[in-house]
Design an enzyme around this catalytic site. Structure first.
Site, PDB file in Angstrom:
ATOM      1  N   ASP A   1      20.117  40.857  -7.866  1.00 61.76           N
ATOM      2  CA  ASP A   1      20.178  39.345  -8.342  1.00 61.76           C
ATOM      3  C   ASP A   1      20.304  38.269  -7.431  1.00 61.76           C
ATOM      4  O   ASP A   1      21.029  37.968  -6.775  1.00 61.76           O
ATOM      5  CB  ASP A   1      21.398  39.271  -9.567  1.00 61.76           C
ATOM      6  CG  ASP A   1      21.193  38.081 -10.072  1.00 61.76           C
ATOM      7  OD1 ASP A   1      20.386  37.451 -10.123  1.00 61.76           O
ATOM      8  OD2 ASP A   1      22.297  37.753 -10.464  1.00 61.76           O
TER       9      ASP A   1
ATOM     10  N   ASP B   1      14.176  34.298  -9.312  1.00 62.89           N
ATOM     11  CA  ASP B   1      15.567  34.777  -9.958  1.00 62.89           C
ATOM     12  C   ASP B   1      15.143  36.284 -10.241  1.00 62.89           C
ATOM     13  O   ASP B   1      14.688  36.808 -11.431  1.00 62.89           O
ATOM     14  CB  ASP B   1      15.835  34.358 -11.118  1.00 62.89           C
ATOM     15  CG  ASP B   1      17.277  34.728 -11.415  1.00 62.89           C
ATOM     16  OD1 ASP B   1      18.017  35.519 -10.914  1.00 62.89           O
ATOM     17  OD2 ASP B   1      17.463  34.546 -12.725  1.00 62.89           O
TER      18      ASP B   1
END
Ligand SMILES: *[C@@H]1O[C@H](CO)[C@@H](O)[C@H](O)[C@H]1NC(C)=O
Ligand SMILES: *[C@@H]1O[C@H](CO)[C@@H](O)[C@H](O)[C@H]1NC(C)=O
Ligand SMILES: *[C@@H]1O[C@H](CO)[C@@H](O)[C@H](O)[C@H]1NC(C)=O
Length: 419
Positions: free
Chosen positions: A74, A275
């Site tokens: 992440d 992201d």
């Protein structure tokens, strides 16, 4: 519906915070300059895919004795955490037994790593030796509450050594999500954001690798993740300056303008974030609307009909026969271009494979979703689907984000490791 995770960090509450500045164990020396680039880079094979798994993750050995954990990659959040038996208040059964913290592994709330995960308006340490409690919330409405600990990570370095180092991470004992109680595909999250608690910042501060992280997601699933710059093919990378706005905590190259098949979509100055914690790409409502109407305008109605019954994603089409791969639909869809206003007007080319999936029903669905619907406001996320078959590099020292087309199935050879 398919898996649509977005681990983008929304907020952090550090429940206890430091006033005093005690001595901390983390070394802040940077003694690496003479190491070769491979001596100071670590590399991990990646598992997973955009569809049907909905995530990419790495296996990392943590603790003493070390045990394996699967962590969701992440770049949209800073804190790494594991589901934790502290004991666990609310956890989902994961692929491995929960991490068990030992008392002597607790990070104190005066540790700068603890103070760095606080928000401005939260409380303070009552006692310097207090533990560092936190709570984080993600864009997909999931959240994790836990306590910061420090334990051994085993890192496969590119020169063949397995390096052991103490890193801080969260012991998450209370997770809430829309799918609580259903099994979780991972044991936790690998936070790779720009902030101080992020694993890549910690490795940089310890002088073990440069504060650079990159990933290469293969369109066929799998790929690799690296820390340090040993694998970056500098001369062929397209670089854009990273926005240094401290309010933009995420990896953002600043605003973009959208083009579809070289025609402007009439959408300018969109703030975007890279992201990897988001499986799909999200555009704010107005851009989303402009994009889908441009896509639909060109579709041959005879050969592609809308297929709401598929249900995998909000917008799907069926063909006259079941589709087997993106190759079957490529001719119906055009390339999307993101042109960055910053720097040298770099562009990110998103071919149909970067915004479409072929579902298990043999239909094709749009993998760019409405960010307004999940509460992202004006933010736009470039998710895993649009980063496939690219090496994407986040360089926190030169403050730039780069990408280059790559065969992500081919993990670069490194020393003698068994990758
Ligand atoms: C890599 O590290 C080893 C062990 O510290 C050292 O002997 C070697 O010279 C280093 N290689 C380079 C190219 O710096
Ligand atoms: C590899 O690099 C690490 C970290 O720089 C170093 O400690 C280790 O000795 C190196 N190993 C080899 C085999 O060069
Ligand atoms: C996107 O979501 C918002 C909020 O749910 C909604 O108001 C808007 O109509 C949606 N946009 C499109 C184009 O579907």
């Amino acid at each position: 519906m398919g898996k649509e995770r977005s681990l983008l960090l929304l907020f952090v509450l550090a429940l206890s915070l430091g006033l005093f500045n005690l001595c901390v164990s983390a070394s802040n020396g940077r003694q690496v300059s003479s190491f070769s680039r491979l001596n100071s880079s670590a590399i991990f094979p990646i598992h997973g895919n955009v569809y049907p798994r909905g995530l990419f993750y790495v296996a990392i050995n943590i603790g003493n004795p070390p045990k394996p954990y699967y962590l969701d990659i992440d770049t949209g959040s800073d804190l790494t955490w594991l589901q934790c038996d502290a004991p666990c208040v609310s956890c989902s059964p994961g692929p491995h037994p929960f991490y068990r913290p030992k008392k002597n592994k607790l990070v104190q709330c005066v540790d700068p790593l603890c103070t760095s995960i606080r928000t401005l308006n939260s409380g303070q340490c009552e006692l310097p030796s207090e533990q560092c409690d936190y709570e984080i919330a993600y864009a997909d409405e999931g959240s994790s509450q836990g306590v910061l600990v420090k334990d051994v990570f085993i890192l496969p370095f590119a020169n063949g050594s397995l390096l052991k180092t103490h890193l801080a991470f969260g012991c998450g004992y209370n997770q809430q999500s829309s799918s609580v109680n259903s099994p979780s595909p991972t044991d936790g999250v690998l936070g790779l954001g720009r902030g101080k608690p992020s694993i890549v910042s910690q490795l940089g501060d310890l002088g073990l690798t440069r504060n650079v992280v990159g990933h290469c997601f293969s369109g066929q699933g799998g790929g690799y993740l690296f820390f340090g710059d040993g694998f970056v093919p500098f001369s062929s990378v397209t670089w854009t300056p990273m926005s240094r706005d401290p309010l933009l905590k995420h990896y953002s190259p600043g605003p973009v303008n959208l083009f579809f098949d070289k025609q402007p979509l009439g959408v300018r100055g969109l703030p975007v974030i890279f992201d990897s914690g988001s499986s799909y790409t999200y555009f704010a409502s107005q851009a989303y609307k402009a994009f889908i109407s441009a896509v639909k305008k060109d579709l041959p109605g005879k050969q592609l009909k809308e297929a709401p019954e598929d249900g995998t994603l909000p917008l799907c089409w069926k063909g006259t026969e079941k589709f087997k791969s993106i190759l079957d639909v490529k001719k119906f869809f055009k390339t999307l271009y993101l042109v960055f206003a910053n720097g040298k007007r770099a562009q990110l080319e998103i071919a149909p494979a970067g915004y479409l999936i072929i579902t298990q029903n043999g239909n094709v669905c749009l993998g760019i979703l409405n960010g307004t619907e999940i509460g992202l406001g004006n933010l736009n996320l470039i998710g895993d689907i649009s980063m496939q078959d690219l090496m994407v590099i986040y360089d926190n020292e030169q403050h730039q984000i780069g990408w280059v087309p790559a065969d992500c199935k081919r993990i670069p050879k490194s020393g003698t490791t068994r990758l």
